[in-house]
Design a protein around this motif. Sequence first.
Motif, mmCIF file in Angstrom:
data_model
loop_
_atom_site.group_PDB
_atom_site.id
_atom_site.type_symbol
_atom_site.label_atom_id
_atom_site.label_comp_id
_atom_site.label_asym_id
_atom_site.label_seq_id
_atom_site.Cartn_x
_atom_site.Cartn_y
_atom_site.Cartn_z
ATOM 1 N N LYS A 10 1.006 -1.193 -0.074
ATOM 2 C CA LYS A 10 -0.027 0.014 -0.207
ATOM 3 C C LYS A 10 0.771 1.282 0.041
ATOM 4 C CE LYS A 10 -3.743 0.184 2.678
ATOM 5 N NZ LYS A 10 -4.684 0.190 3.694
ATOM 6 N N CYS A 11 0.287 2.257 -0.400
ATOM 7 C CA CYS A 11 0.993 3.721 -0.444
ATOM 8 C C CYS A 11 0.086 4.857 0.047
ATOM 9 C CB CYS A 11 1.313 4.053 -1.981
ATOM 10 S SG CYS A 11 2.479 2.950 -2.911
ATOM 11 N N ASN A 12 0.662 5.907 0.257
ATOM 12 C CA ASN A 12 -0.074 7.025 0.957
ATOM 13 C C ASN A 12 0.161 8.106 0.064
ATOM 14 O OD1 ASN A 12 -0.405 9.516 2.516
ATOM 15 N ND2 ASN A 12 -0.820 8.045 4.273
ATOM 16 N N ARG A 13 -1.144 8.724 -0.360
ATOM 17 C CA ARG A 13 -1.137 9.660 -1.312
ATOM 18 C C ARG A 13 -0.242 10.786 -0.856
ATOM 19 N NH1 ARG A 13 -7.380 10.537 -2.804
ATOM 20 N NH2 ARG A 13 -7.742 9.776 -0.851
ATOM 21 N N CYS A 45 6.388 4.352 -5.205
ATOM 22 C CA CYS A 45 5.838 3.369 -4.494
ATOM 23 C C CYS A 45 4.662 2.668 -5.045
ATOM 24 C CB CYS A 45 5.053 4.247 -3.026
ATOM 25 S SG CYS A 45 4.469 3.228 -1.927
ATOM 26 N N VAL A 46 3.872 3.474 -5.924
ATOM 27 C CA VAL A 46 2.725 2.906 -6.622
ATOM 28 C C VAL A 46 3.201 2.024 -7.848
ATOM 29 C CG1 VAL A 46 0.795 3.350 -8.367
ATOM 30 C CG2 VAL A 46 1.036 4.796 -6.231
ATOM 31 N N LEU A 47 4.357 2.384 -8.508
ATOM 32 C CA LEU A 47 4.797 1.441 -9.346
ATOM 33 C C LEU A 47 5.455 0.213 -8.675
ATOM 34 C CD1 LEU A 47 6.013 0.878 -12.122
ATOM 35 C CD2 LEU A 47 8.026 2.245 -11.789
ATOM 36 N N LYS A 48 6.142 0.473 -7.675
ATOM 37 C CA LYS A 48 6.662 -0.847 -7.026
ATOM 38 C C LYS A 48 5.466 -1.677 -6.604
ATOM 39 C CE LYS A 48 11.038 1.077 -5.466
ATOM 40 N NZ LYS A 48 12.036 1.381 -4.415
ATOM 41 N N ALA A 49 4.491 -0.989 -5.857
ATOM 42 C CA ALA A 49 3.362 -1.770 -5.482
ATOM 43 C C ALA A 49 2.730 -2.717 -6.690
ATOM 44 C CB ALA A 49 2.356 -1.108 -5.104
ATOM 45 N N ALA A 50 2.677 -2.094 -8.004
ATOM 46 C CA ALA A 50 1.952 -2.877 -9.143
ATOM 47 C C ALA A 50 3.112 -3.903 -9.690
ATOM 48 C CB ALA A 50 1.725 -1.622 -10.301
ATOM 49 N N ILE A 66 -10.388 3.891 -2.918
ATOM 50 C CA ILE A 66 -9.380 4.704 -2.884
ATOM 51 C C ILE A 66 -8.647 5.106 -1.531
ATOM 52 C CG2 ILE A 66 -8.501 6.907 -3.623
ATOM 53 C CD1 ILE A 66 -10.130 7.055 -5.907
ATOM 54 N N GLU A 67 -9.668 5.189 -0.474
ATOM 55 C CA GLU A 67 -9.094 5.283 0.795
ATOM 56 C C GLU A 67 -8.114 4.073 1.233
ATOM 57 O OE1 GLU A 67 -12.516 7.989 0.434
ATOM 58 O OE2 GLU A 67 -11.993 5.916 -0.052
ATOM 59 N N GLU A 68 -8.648 2.977 0.760
ATOM 60 C CA GLU A 68 -8.315 1.613 1.287
ATOM 61 C C GLU A 68 -6.778 1.545 0.352
ATOM 62 O OE1 GLU A 68 -6.951 -1.885 2.698
ATOM 63 O OE2 GLU A 68 -8.330 -0.435 3.620
ATOM 64 N N ALA A 69 -6.927 1.533 -0.618
ATOM 65 C CA ALA A 69 -5.912 1.623 -1.672
ATOM 66 C C ALA A 69 -4.652 2.428 -1.332
ATOM 67 C CB ALA A 69 -6.306 1.484 -3.235
ATOM 68 N N PHE A 70 -4.989 3.765 -1.157
ATOM 69 C CA PHE A 70 -4.080 4.737 -0.709
ATOM 70 C C PHE A 70 -4.436 5.364 0.563
ATOM 71 C CE2 PHE A 70 -4.833 4.411 -5.391
ATOM 72 C CZ PHE A 70 -3.367 4.292 -5.721
ATOM 73 N N ASP A 71 -3.633 4.761 1.678
ATOM 74 C CA ASP A 71 -4.001 5.323 2.926
ATOM 75 C C ASP A 71 -3.729 7.010 2.983
ATOM 76 O OD1 ASP A 71 -2.408 2.382 4.440
ATOM 77 O OD2 ASP A 71 -4.621 2.938 4.213
#
Length: 421
Positions: free
Chosen positions: A203-206, A214-219, A416-421
């Motif tokens: 997970k990542c934080n906006r 972070c989003v790229l590594k998560a994917a 979106i809140e769950e995917a991006f804390d």
Amino acid sequence: MHLHNNSDAIKEDILIAGLVPTMQPLTVVFLSFLTLTVAVKLPSNFQKCNRKQPDLKNCILKAAQNGIAQLTKPFPEVRIPSINPFEIQELSVLSNEGAVGLNQTFRNVKGFGFPQIKIDRYEFDFDNKTHTMDGVFPEVKLEGEFEIKGKVLLLHVNGVGQATVVLSEKTQKNPQGKIMKHAVLFALVVCVQSVKLPPNFQKCNRKQPDLKDCVLKAAQHGVPQLTKPFKNLNLPSLDPFIVPAITIKAGSGKVAINQDLKDCNHHGFNKMQLDQFEFDFEKKSLRVKGMFPKITITCQYELDGKVLLLPIKGKGGSTVVLDNLQVVNLLGYEEVRKNGKTYARFVKSDLDMSPGLIHFNFDNLFNGDKALGDSINKVMNENWKEVFEDVKSDYTETVNRILLSLLNGFFSKVSIEEAFD
């Protein structure tokens, strides 16, 4: 929404991709009127016709058009309820074998829009004892409680809550040039609970400064895990990724082949090498860039057309291998608020694909003539770029639909809140 009803053999010929059969309750209304009003005098505001008058068909049509429009209130003396709203205690729809395989139960349903039907034909055949009706509903809206379980395309769907279904008329021409009217589903709104990501999904934080990275590594970490389905996230396995049917129409260039592909197994999607997986929350977009080292597709095929002026026809097994498939995609989404959470609903996918090499092999071409089949396979492989370019738009549209289904399946469960804390 188009209606055709013959009361001698009642048929609901509108499936709406396997969803609500709204014609059944309306059929009940008409049959109730026909069977329960025997020996009861019609109210004065309902037009009557005489079987011996020369313009009987036209009289009955006008009487029906005038009568149905009045059913915004009940007529207890002829045992006809109001049909706006038309209330249905329960509707059950069993799964079919198409792209939508859902067992559905709807309760306490209210239907709106039935009195607005535009009736084109309303006839009695007294000799054959039949009653025929044709017409169009500009829009029908159903609201009620639902319970569904099954699959839509490749995605598992399970839910209980409130539903709104809106059906409207769509007119188009079939291949023979005849105008067809279809029922189109515009909205199915369901109440869902946000699902938490499993601990093995990053997970990542906006608000974090390295959000893009972070989003790229998560994917990059998440996609290789999809060798098994995650049903609670509406994610199927990507290896193999199974597509029940694909239809590719003949192009206008050197390759003019109609292709019907069934039971297609795709291998290699989970090996994607992602270079970019970037959300823009202000523009509500997602940009994806990457490369598949190898995609292998096995299907049952049926082909009919021409390749470089050479006729091609056959039916059997096929294998297509795409090497070093480069993809760039810009997706757009809308934000939907449900139960205090924000969900992404992807509405646009602009995909471009560029393979480094394609190898084709179609078995049993020309009814198993090996010499002709080998010759055509050789021609297609030697001219793979021309073959791909001519069918690229249809293949791209197919992949676009798959991507939208996958993303919407996932983000219908994960807020979106769950995917991006």
